[in-house]
Design a protein around this motif. Structure first.
Motif, mmCIF file in Angstrom:
data_model
loop_
_atom_site.group_PDB
_atom_site.id
_atom_site.type_symbol
_atom_site.label_atom_id
_atom_site.label_comp_id
_atom_site.label_asym_id
_atom_site.label_seq_id
_atom_site.Cartn_x
_atom_site.Cartn_y
_atom_site.Cartn_z
ATOM 1 N N THR A 1 0.826 -1.203 0.000
ATOM 2 C CA THR A 1 0.000 0.000 0.000
ATOM 3 C C THR A 1 0.860 1.254 0.000
ATOM 4 O OG1 THR A 1 -1.722 -1.156 1.257
ATOM 5 C CG2 THR A 1 -1.821 1.248 1.213
ATOM 6 N N PRO A 2 0.677 2.143 -0.975
ATOM 7 C CA PRO A 2 1.493 3.366 -1.002
ATOM 8 C C PRO A 2 1.120 4.303 0.136
ATOM 9 C CG PRO A 2 -0.213 3.456 -2.682
ATOM 10 C CD PRO A 2 -0.268 2.073 -2.102
ATOM 11 N N ARG A 3 2.138 4.912 0.746
ATOM 12 C CA ARG A 3 1.923 5.892 1.819
ATOM 13 C C ARG A 3 2.321 7.295 1.397
ATOM 14 N NH1 ARG A 3 -1.654 3.014 4.438
ATOM 15 N NH2 ARG A 3 -0.836 1.320 5.706
ATOM 16 N N GLY A 4 3.224 7.397 0.412
ATOM 17 C CA GLY A 4 3.680 8.706 -0.032
ATOM 18 C C GLY A 4 5.023 8.609 -0.715
ATOM 19 N N PHE A 5 5.844 9.666 -0.524
ATOM 20 C CA PHE A 5 7.127 9.759 -1.205
ATOM 21 C C PHE A 5 8.170 10.374 -0.289
ATOM 22 C CE2 PHE A 5 3.646 10.494 -4.185
ATOM 23 C CZ PHE A 5 3.895 9.588 -5.209
ATOM 24 N N SER A 6 9.405 10.066 -0.571
ATOM 25 C CA SER A 6 10.516 10.812 0.021
ATOM 26 C C SER A 6 11.225 11.537 -1.112
ATOM 27 C CB SER A 6 11.477 9.891 0.763
ATOM 28 O OG SER A 6 12.041 8.933 -0.110
ATOM 29 N N PHE A 7 11.777 12.717 -0.811
ATOM 30 C CA PHE A 7 12.318 13.591 -1.845
ATOM 31 C C PHE A 7 13.735 14.024 -1.512
ATOM 32 C CE2 PHE A 7 7.739 14.087 -1.851
ATOM 33 C CZ PHE A 7 7.410 14.002 -3.197
ATOM 34 N N ASP A 8 14.573 13.952 -2.517
ATOM 35 C CA ASP A 8 15.930 14.477 -2.432
ATOM 36 C C ASP A 8 15.964 15.725 -3.300
ATOM 37 O OD1 ASP A 8 18.601 14.993 -2.311
ATOM 38 O OD2 ASP A 8 19.280 13.065 -3.103
ATOM 39 N N THR A 9 15.802 16.885 -2.658
ATOM 40 C CA THR A 9 15.697 18.139 -3.400
ATOM 41 C C THR A 9 15.959 19.315 -2.469
ATOM 42 O OG1 THR A 9 14.306 19.373 -4.948
ATOM 43 C CG2 THR A 9 13.201 18.421 -3.014
ATOM 44 N N ASP A 10 15.881 20.531 -3.007
ATOM 45 C CA ASP A 10 16.083 21.719 -2.178
ATOM 46 C C ASP A 10 14.761 22.160 -1.550
ATOM 47 O OD1 ASP A 10 14.660 23.021 -4.202
ATOM 48 O OD2 ASP A 10 16.460 23.841 -5.143
ATOM 49 N N ASP A 11 14.848 23.170 -0.699
ATOM 50 C CA ASP A 11 13.664 23.613 0.046
ATOM 51 C C ASP A 11 12.576 24.186 -0.869
ATOM 52 O OD1 ASP A 11 14.789 22.864 2.443
ATOM 53 O OD2 ASP A 11 15.565 24.861 2.923
ATOM 54 N N ALA A 12 12.986 24.944 -1.890
ATOM 55 C CA ALA A 12 11.994 25.583 -2.759
ATOM 56 C C ALA A 12 11.168 24.547 -3.510
ATOM 57 C CB ALA A 12 12.695 26.522 -3.738
ATOM 58 N N ASN A 13 11.821 23.554 -4.071
ATOM 59 C CA ASN A 13 11.078 22.511 -4.776
ATOM 60 C C ASN A 13 10.220 21.695 -3.818
ATOM 61 O OD1 ASN A 13 11.665 22.499 -7.701
ATOM 62 N ND2 ASN A 13 13.795 22.309 -7.048
ATOM 63 N N PHE A 14 10.753 21.460 -2.639
ATOM 64 C CA PHE A 14 9.995 20.669 -1.665
ATOM 65 C C PHE A 14 8.743 21.410 -1.219
ATOM 66 C CE2 PHE A 14 9.490 18.897 2.756
ATOM 67 C CZ PHE A 14 9.050 17.658 2.343
ATOM 68 N N GLU A 15 8.837 22.715 -1.046
ATOM 69 C CA GLU A 15 7.670 23.501 -0.641
ATOM 70 C C GLU A 15 6.581 23.438 -1.703
ATOM 71 O OE1 GLU A 15 6.848 25.028 2.237
ATOM 72 O OE2 GLU A 15 8.632 23.983 2.981
ATOM 73 N N GLN A 16 6.966 23.485 -2.979
ATOM 74 C CA GLN A 16 5.961 23.372 -4.041
ATOM 75 C C GLN A 16 5.272 22.013 -3.981
ATOM 76 O OE1 GLN A 16 5.839 24.504 -8.576
ATOM 77 N NE2 GLN A 16 6.977 22.580 -8.409
ATOM 78 N N ILE A 17 6.060 20.964 -3.787
ATOM 79 C CA ILE A 17 5.487 19.616 -3.723
ATOM 80 C C ILE A 17 4.546 19.485 -2.533
ATOM 81 C CG2 ILE A 17 6.079 17.195 -3.327
ATOM 82 C CD1 ILE A 17 8.682 17.828 -4.972
ATOM 83 N N LEU A 18 4.923 20.081 -1.402
ATOM 84 C CA LEU A 18 4.050 20.026 -0.220
ATOM 85 C C LEU A 18 2.702 20.690 -0.475
ATOM 86 C CD1 LEU A 18 6.411 20.717 2.836
ATOM 87 C CD2 LEU A 18 5.305 18.560 2.205
#
Length: 470
Positions: free
Chosen positions: A363-380
């Motif tokens: 069962t999928p729960r989500g994702f982990s991301f290797d990126t900078d803060d700006a890209n991570f904020e957009q994904i959030l």
């Protein structure tokens, strides 16, 4: 002043209205992705064939070659813009006849132990190996005993995965060094062989294989290494407390051959607006040979193929070029991932995002991301779109082994994160078979991956790599 305020509120109204329209549109698209995957999915059928008709797909094997041909043919059926094979040289190691082992507590008194050779290990001699055993709790324990107590013995690494860690990959990472480097380190102290407790939280009779390395150790100094089931490890540890001078016998028949040619399988939907900017989704096509590799990583491969199929089915035309890459040789070399990244650099291909599924078809729960803060904020900011599907885990962290070499090219790397509590019950073991995969869970994972890629494609990334030419 009143006119300025009126213009401000009108602008705010239309801005909020547009935002709601965009969110509604995204919600409807994502809903259509999940509907298509759950009502008309293809991933389970593909996995059935990979697992039950082809089986375990060890790098360099006939089965790996069959899997390349099968997935290439299936991708061609999807009507993609391009499908091709990317050549890569891979190691070839074979297990040979089934391993055999027993624990001898007295002459004529023995108990059979369930073992398997570790991937890359040398064989024992034709008669097998019998010696006394010294139990240690990890590589760091070797120095405590020293050569005087280790020389001429079989080292038994019995550090278990920590059951108190909720993230099972963290527990795995805490003890996998004894599997990978245990033989190399033990050989320095004069050990004649190595037994490693299987990397699983479950107590059962399945030994779990996995890759190991001798580093630069000369061939004549290399010692055979095997994994023992967790039940076998518990029994051996208990027996050693009663009979410290017991002997362990094992025989394995593995062999290393020269490298052979294999392939990454690649399929692409060319972007309508940015054809020279790439989004990658993938898993590794090779597996170990004990089971049929359904969770590791047949599931990730068919989920990745399903992403492109879903886009074709819902008639979504991506702006960026989206590639599915089925990597060869993740398990014992990472040659496929390195080759893909090397070719991307040579061609100056700009990748904006890469997503890997290599944690099982649960069962999928989500994702982990290797990126900078700006890209991570957009994904959030997209997280509410996943809430109806019970996808809640969006955290910074690792991505995947095969897409790791793209770091520095792609500004965002991500890994699908399914529920991991049962993953290591099957990982690298004979029990990793098709019947252990739930159809609905597998399909939910593919839909979740497609939904994230849809959003990345539509909105792009905040910071793109600037030093790579289109």
């Amino acid at each position: 002043m009143k006119q300025l305020l009126a213009l401000f509120f009108i602008s705010l109204f239309f801005s909020e209205t547009y935002s709601q329209k965009v969110n509604t549109q995204d919600s409807l698209t994502i809903r259509s992705i999940y509907d298509m995957a759950l009502l008309n999915g293809k991933s389970y059928e593909w996995l059935d064939y990979l697992s039950n008709e082809i089986g375990g797909r060890l790098s360099g094997s006939i089965q790996a070659e069959q899997a390349v041909k099968y997935t290439e043919a299936e991708l061609n059926k999807l009507g993609l813009d391009k499908v091709w094979l990317q050549p890569v040289m891979v190691p070839k190691w074979t297990r040979g006849f089934k391993e055999y082992a027993y624990i001898e507590t007295a002459p004529g008194t023995s108990t059979v132990a369930n073992i398997c050779a570790l991937g890359g290990s040398v064989a024992t001699n034709d008669l097998g190996l019998k010696a006394e055993v010294i139990e240690v709790q990890g590589i760091e324990d070797l120095a405590r005993y020293g050569r005087a107590q280790i020389e001429g013995k079989i080292v038994f690494y019995n550090r278990p995965m920590r059951a108190d860690l909720i993230h099972t990959f963290e527990a795995y990472g805490g003890c996998v060094d004894q599997r990978y480097s245990g033989a190399l380190e033990a050989a320095q102290y004069g050990a004649v062989g190595v037994i490693v407790r299987s990397m699983t939280l479950r107590l059962d009779d399945f030994p779990h294989t996995g890759t190991m390395s001798y580093g630069d150790l000369p061939a004549d100094k290399r010692i055979p290494a095997c994994a023992i089931s967790t039940n076998g490890a518990e029994y051996l540890s208990s027996a050693l407390k009663i009979k410290p001078d017991l002997k362990f016998y094992f025989k394995q028949n593995c062999k290393v051959y020269p490298d052979v040619q294999s392939y990454n399988v690649v399929g692409e939907i060319t972007g309508s607006k940015y054809p020279n900017k790439y989004i990658v989704v993938g898993g590794h096509l090779d597996s170990w040979d004990l089971g049929d590799g359904s969770h590791d990583d047949g599931a990730g491969c068919v989920q990745s193929m399903e992403v492109l199929r879903l886009f074709k089915q819902i008639k979504y035309k991506p702006e960026h070029s989206i590639r599915v890459v089925l990597f060869m040789n993740e398990e014992n070399g990472l040659r496929g991932g390195n080759k893909y990244a090397e070719n991307a650099r040579l061609k100056n291909e700009q990748h904006i995002f890469a997503l890997e599924s290599d944690a099982g078809g649960f069962t999928p729960r989500g994702f982990s991301f290797d990126t900078d803060d700006a890209n991570f904020e957009q994904i959030l900011s997209w997280k509410p779109l996943f809430k109806p599907y019970l996808i809640h885990y969006f955290e910074k962290g690792g991505s995947g082994a095969d897409i790791g070499p793209l770091k520095g090219n792609a500004p965002v790397l991500a890994g699908l994160r399914p529920d991991s509590q049962r993953y290591f019950d099957y990982h690298h073991a004979e029990s990793d078979t098709f019947d252990a995969v739930n159809k609905r869970e597998l399909e939910l994972g593919g839909a979740t991956m497609a939904s994230l890629i849809y959003l990345i494609d539509k909105y792009g990334v905040v910071n793109e790599v600037s030093d790579i030419k289109n």
